[in-house]
Design a protein around this motif. Structure first.
Motif, PDB file in Angstrom:
ATOM      1  N   PRO A 134       0.798  -1.223   0.000  1.00 27.00           N
ATOM      2  CA  PRO A 134       0.000   0.000   0.000  1.00 27.00           C
ATOM      3  C   PRO A 134       0.836   1.280   0.000  1.00 27.00           C
ATOM      4  O   PRO A 134       0.365   2.323  -0.470  1.00 27.00           O
ATOM      5  CB  PRO A 134      -0.826  -0.113   1.284  1.00 27.00           C
ATOM      6  CG  PRO A 134      -0.927  -1.587   1.532  1.00 27.00           C
ATOM      7  CD  PRO A 134       0.424  -2.113   1.122  1.00 27.00           C
ATOM      8  N   ASP A 135       2.073   1.212   0.519  1.00 29.27           N
ATOM      9  CA  ASP A 135       2.936   2.395   0.520  1.00 29.27           C
ATOM     10  C   ASP A 135       3.137   2.929  -0.893  1.00 29.27           C
ATOM     11  O   ASP A 135       3.302   4.142  -1.093  1.00 29.27           O
ATOM     12  CB  ASP A 135       4.313   2.059   1.104  1.00 29.27           C
ATOM     13  CG  ASP A 135       4.246   1.385   2.450  1.00 29.27           C
ATOM     14  OD1 ASP A 135       4.751   1.954   3.424  1.00 29.27           O
ATOM     15  OD2 ASP A 135       3.697   0.267   2.532  1.00 29.27           O
ATOM     16  N   PHE A 136       3.152   2.032  -1.887  1.00 28.19           N
ATOM     17  CA  PHE A 136       3.403   2.416  -3.276  1.00 28.19           C
ATOM     18  C   PHE A 136       2.117   2.542  -4.096  1.00 28.19           C
ATOM     19  O   PHE A 136       2.138   3.117  -5.187  1.00 28.19           O
ATOM     20  CB  PHE A 136       4.296   1.372  -3.964  1.00 28.19           C
ATOM     21  CG  PHE A 136       5.627   1.152  -3.318  1.00 28.19           C
ATOM     22  CD1 PHE A 136       6.217   2.134  -2.525  1.00 28.19           C
ATOM     23  CD2 PHE A 136       6.299  -0.048  -3.493  1.00 28.19           C
ATOM     24  CE1 PHE A 136       7.445   1.926  -1.925  1.00 28.19           C
ATOM     25  CE2 PHE A 136       7.531  -0.271  -2.898  1.00 28.19           C
ATOM     26  CZ  PHE A 136       8.109   0.717  -2.112  1.00 28.19           C
ATOM     27  N   LYS A 164      -5.612  -8.794  -2.777  1.00 26.92           N
ATOM     28  CA  LYS A 164      -4.366  -9.405  -2.344  1.00 26.92           C
ATOM     29  C   LYS A 164      -3.989  -8.913  -0.945  1.00 26.92           C
ATOM     30  O   LYS A 164      -4.412  -7.841  -0.511  1.00 26.92           O
ATOM     31  CB  LYS A 164      -3.238  -9.097  -3.329  1.00 26.92           C
ATOM     32  CG  LYS A 164      -3.459  -9.652  -4.731  1.00 26.92           C
ATOM     33  CD  LYS A 164      -3.593 -11.169  -4.732  1.00 26.92           C
ATOM     34  CE  LYS A 164      -3.772 -11.707  -6.138  1.00 26.92           C
ATOM     35  NZ  LYS A 164      -3.933 -13.184  -6.147  1.00 26.92           N
ATOM     36  N   SER A 165      -3.190  -9.717  -0.258  1.00 26.42           N
ATOM     37  CA  SER A 165      -2.747  -9.332   1.080  1.00 26.42           C
ATOM     38  C   SER A 165      -1.969  -8.028   1.026  1.00 26.42           C
ATOM     39  O   SER A 165      -1.095  -7.846   0.172  1.00 26.42           O
ATOM     40  CB  SER A 165      -1.865 -10.434   1.675  1.00 26.42           C
ATOM     41  OG  SER A 165      -2.598 -11.619   1.857  1.00 26.42           O
ATOM     42  N   HIS A 166      -2.281  -7.122   1.928  1.00 30.39           N
ATOM     43  CA  HIS A 166      -1.612  -5.827   1.989  1.00 30.39           C
ATOM     44  C   HIS A 166      -0.453  -5.895   2.975  1.00 30.39           C
ATOM     45  O   HIS A 166      -0.657  -6.065   4.169  1.00 30.39           O
ATOM     46  CB  HIS A 166      -2.602  -4.734   2.410  1.00 30.39           C
ATOM     47  CG  HIS A 166      -3.701  -4.515   1.424  1.00 30.39           C
ATOM     48  ND1 HIS A 166      -4.972  -4.149   1.776  1.00 30.39           N
ATOM     49  CD2 HIS A 166      -3.711  -4.643   0.066  1.00 30.39           C
ATOM     50  CE1 HIS A 166      -5.728  -4.041   0.687  1.00 30.39           C
ATOM     51  NE2 HIS A 166      -4.981  -4.333  -0.354  1.00 30.39           N
ATOM     52  N   VAL A 167       0.754  -5.761   2.455  1.00 32.19           N
ATOM     53  CA  VAL A 167       1.951  -5.799   3.289  1.00 32.19           C
ATOM     54  C   VAL A 167       2.621  -4.436   3.228  1.00 32.19           C
ATOM     55  O   VAL A 167       3.104  -4.017   2.176  1.00 32.19           O
ATOM     56  CB  VAL A 167       2.930  -6.891   2.825  1.00 32.19           C
ATOM     57  CG1 VAL A 167       4.176  -6.890   3.711  1.00 32.19           C
ATOM     58  CG2 VAL A 167       2.266  -8.258   2.862  1.00 32.19           C
ATOM     59  N   HIS A 168       2.634  -3.752   4.348  1.00 36.45           N
ATOM     60  CA  HIS A 168       3.200  -2.401   4.425  1.00 36.45           C
ATOM     61  C   HIS A 168       4.697  -2.474   4.724  1.00 36.45           C
ATOM     62  O   HIS A 168       5.167  -3.420   5.356  1.00 36.45           O
ATOM     63  CB  HIS A 168       2.495  -1.603   5.522  1.00 36.45           C
ATOM     64  CG  HIS A 168       1.008  -1.527   5.352  1.00 36.45           C
ATOM     65  ND1 HIS A 168       0.367  -0.457   4.770  1.00 36.45           N
ATOM     66  CD2 HIS A 168       0.020  -2.409   5.684  1.00 36.45           C
ATOM     67  CE1 HIS A 168      -0.941  -0.670   4.759  1.00 36.45           C
ATOM     68  NE2 HIS A 168      -1.169  -1.855   5.307  1.00 36.45           N
ATOM     69  N   ILE A 169       5.423  -1.474   4.275  1.00 39.85           N
ATOM     70  CA  ILE A 169       6.847  -1.415   4.584  1.00 39.85           C
ATOM     71  C   ILE A 169       7.153  -0.261   5.536  1.00 39.85           C
ATOM     72  O   ILE A 169       8.312   0.058   5.772  1.00 39.85           O
ATOM     73  CB  ILE A 169       7.704  -1.307   3.300  1.00 39.85           C
ATOM     74  CG1 ILE A 169       7.349  -0.063   2.502  1.00 39.85           C
ATOM     75  CG2 ILE A 169       7.560  -2.562   2.453  1.00 39.85           C
ATOM     76  CD1 ILE A 169       8.279   0.148   1.309  1.00 39.85           C
ATOM     77  N   SER A 170       6.100   0.340   6.084  1.00 39.58           N
ATOM     78  CA  SER A 170       6.286   1.381   7.100  1.00 39.58           C
ATOM     79  C   SER A 170       5.128   1.333   8.080  1.00 39.58           C
ATOM     80  O   SER A 170       3.997   0.994   7.710  1.00 39.58           O
ATOM     81  CB  SER A 170       6.375   2.767   6.466  1.00 39.58           C
ATOM     82  OG  SER A 170       5.126   3.148   5.907  1.00 39.58           O
ATOM     83  N   ALA A 208      -2.149   4.416   8.648  1.00 39.60           N
ATOM     84  CA  ALA A 208      -2.979   5.243   7.769  1.00 39.60           C
ATOM     85  C   ALA A 208      -4.066   4.421   7.083  1.00 39.60           C
ATOM     86  O   ALA A 208      -5.202   4.872   6.934  1.00 39.60           O
ATOM     87  CB  ALA A 208      -2.102   5.931   6.717  1.00 39.60           C
ATOM     88  N   HIS A 209      -3.724   3.193   6.669  1.00 38.86           N
ATOM     89  CA  HIS A 209      -4.697   2.350   5.975  1.00 38.86           C
ATOM     90  C   HIS A 209      -5.595   1.595   6.943  1.00 38.86           C
ATOM     91  O   HIS A 209      -6.708   1.212   6.592  1.00 38.86           O
ATOM     92  CB  HIS A 209      -3.982   1.360   5.057  1.00 38.86           C
ATOM     93  CG  HIS A 209      -3.414   1.975   3.812  1.00 38.86           C
ATOM     94  ND1 HIS A 209      -2.219   2.668   3.792  1.00 38.86           N
ATOM     95  CD2 HIS A 209      -3.888   2.019   2.535  1.00 38.86           C
ATOM     96  CE1 HIS A 209      -1.975   3.093   2.569  1.00 38.86           C
ATOM     97  NE2 HIS A 209      -2.966   2.723   1.789  1.00 38.86           N
ATOM     98  N   GLY A 210      -5.095   1.356   8.146  1.00 44.46           N
ATOM     99  CA  GLY A 210      -5.914   0.667   9.138  1.00 44.46           C
ATOM    100  C   GLY A 210      -6.210  -0.776   8.819  1.00 44.46           C
ATOM    101  O   GLY A 210      -7.184  -1.346   9.312  1.00 44.46           O
ATOM    102  N   GLU A 211      -5.342  -1.423   7.993  1.00 44.67           N
ATOM    103  CA  GLU A 211      -5.550  -2.832   7.626  1.00 44.67           C
ATOM    104  C   GLU A 211      -4.276  -3.348   6.984  1.00 44.67           C
ATOM    105  O   GLU A 211      -3.581  -2.619   6.270  1.00 44.67           O
ATOM    106  CB  GLU A 211      -6.713  -2.956   6.641  1.00 44.67           C
ATOM    107  CG  GLU A 211      -7.096  -4.371   6.262  1.00 44.67           C
ATOM    108  CD  GLU A 211      -6.256  -4.947   5.126  1.00 44.67           C
ATOM    109  OE1 GLU A 211      -6.086  -6.177   5.082  1.00 44.67           O
ATOM    110  OE2 GLU A 211      -5.752  -4.155   4.303  1.00 44.67           O
ATOM    111  N   GLY A 212      -3.937  -4.617   7.275  1.00 50.00           N
ATOM    112  CA  GLY A 212      -2.793  -5.222   6.616  1.00 50.00           C
ATOM    113  C   GLY A 212      -1.744  -5.732   7.583  1.00 50.00           C
ATOM    114  O   GLY A 212      -1.985  -5.879   8.787  1.00 50.00           O
ATOM    115  N   GLN A 222      -6.510  -6.084  11.657  1.00 51.59           N
ATOM    116  CA  GLN A 222      -7.578  -6.833  10.998  1.00 51.59           C
ATOM    117  C   GLN A 222      -8.913  -6.303  11.507  1.00 51.59           C
ATOM    118  O   GLN A 222      -9.183  -6.377  12.704  1.00 51.59           O
ATOM    119  CB  GLN A 222      -7.453  -8.324  11.312  1.00 51.59           C
ATOM    120  CG  GLN A 222      -6.106  -8.914  10.957  1.00 51.59           C
ATOM    121  CD  GLN A 222      -5.960 -10.343  11.438  1.00 51.59           C
ATOM    122  OE1 GLN A 222      -6.823 -10.879  12.108  1.00 51.59           O
ATOM    123  NE2 GLN A 222      -4.851 -10.965  11.106  1.00 51.59           N
ATOM    124  N   GLY A 223      -9.721  -5.766  10.608  1.00 55.47           N
ATOM    125  CA  GLY A 223     -10.996  -5.200  11.023  1.00 55.47           C
ATOM    126  C   GLY A 223     -10.820  -4.099  12.059  1.00 55.47           C
ATOM    127  O   GLY A 223     -11.580  -4.009  13.019  1.00 55.47           O
TER     128      GLY A 223
END
Length: 228
Positions: free
Chosen positions: A110-112, A133-139, A145-149, A162-163
């Motif tokens: 999601p960062d990108f 697809k699974s959301h994997v953040h790098i920060s 900010a996204h509240g999920e992943g 999650q939720g």
């Protein structure tokens, strides 16, 4: 005589060849015009079949069309895990198993990602990879900010939301320790079976599918740049 033309389920594709073939444009064979009820002869059919990229095994279209490189394919080994649910009394109910057998698993960073929808447009199925697809953040900032992943916070520690509920997954060597506001449990690395259930609040039932998904992702991402 009935002929089964469906590919065998035990296919073991040459991934290097498929990757090379997927970036090489091959036009369909030129065949003589025929009536609508006529078919290709065996040679023509084999020539057409050779163009198949086995997208049901290795697709990755969403990876190649993403302008921001937010969709990433990670080589994975086949894995199976039980479908488990924690009941109100803390016991575990198991309803069969799920097997992940694709040679590559696609994740979204999601960062990108600016959610342009390009991967949805080109997806050969009805999917929207940037959403499904699974959301994997790098920060940590992106996760909040996204509240999920998922987020590999440090070696041996994955944080997830999650939720809108926060949780952690900690590498304990031969097992994982999962904890959120409702439950604390041990997840075996070899079987992905839950044990040592500790209820922290009253629950009706709690499905563990996302917990196991986190463990599978942990194994795929551990030590890989840019996730750690």
């Amino acid at each position: 005589q009935k002929v089964n033309i469906a590919p065998a389920e035990d296919r073991n594709p040459d991934l290097a060849s498929i990757k090379k073939q997927s970036v090489t444009r091959r036009f369909g064979a030129k065949v003589p015009e025929r009536a609508a009820d006529q078919y290709l002869n065996p040679e023509e059919a084999m020539a057409e079949a050779s163009r198949c990229l086995q997208c049901d095994l290795v697709c990755n279209v969403c990876v190649t069309v993403c302008p921001n490189r937010a969709n990433v394919a990670i080589k994975a080994e086949p894995v199976s895990f039980p479908v488990q649910t924690i009941l109100a009394d803390g016991s575990i109910k198991t309803d069969g198993k799920v097997r992940l057998k694709h040679a590559y698993q696609v994740i979204n960073i999601p960062d990108f990602c600016n959610e342009c929808g390009n991967c949805k447009t080109f997806c050969p199925t009805a999917g929207a990879p940037y959403r499904s697809k699974s959301h994997v953040h790098i920060s940590a900032a992106s996760l909040e900010a996204h509240g999920e992943g998922f987020f590999m916070a440090e070696p041996g520690l994955m944080k997830m939301i999650q939720g809108r509920k926060k949780a952690t997954l900690i590498d304990k060597g031969e097992s994982f320790l999962f904890e959120d506001a409702e439950v604390k449990l041990t997840l075996a690395k070899d079987s992905f079976e839950a044990s040592n259930i500790e209820l922290k609040t009253e629950i009706k039932n709690k499905k563990l599918r996302r917990v196991v998904e986190a463990a599978v992702l942990f194994n795929l991402l551990d030590g890989r740049s840019p996730f750690v």
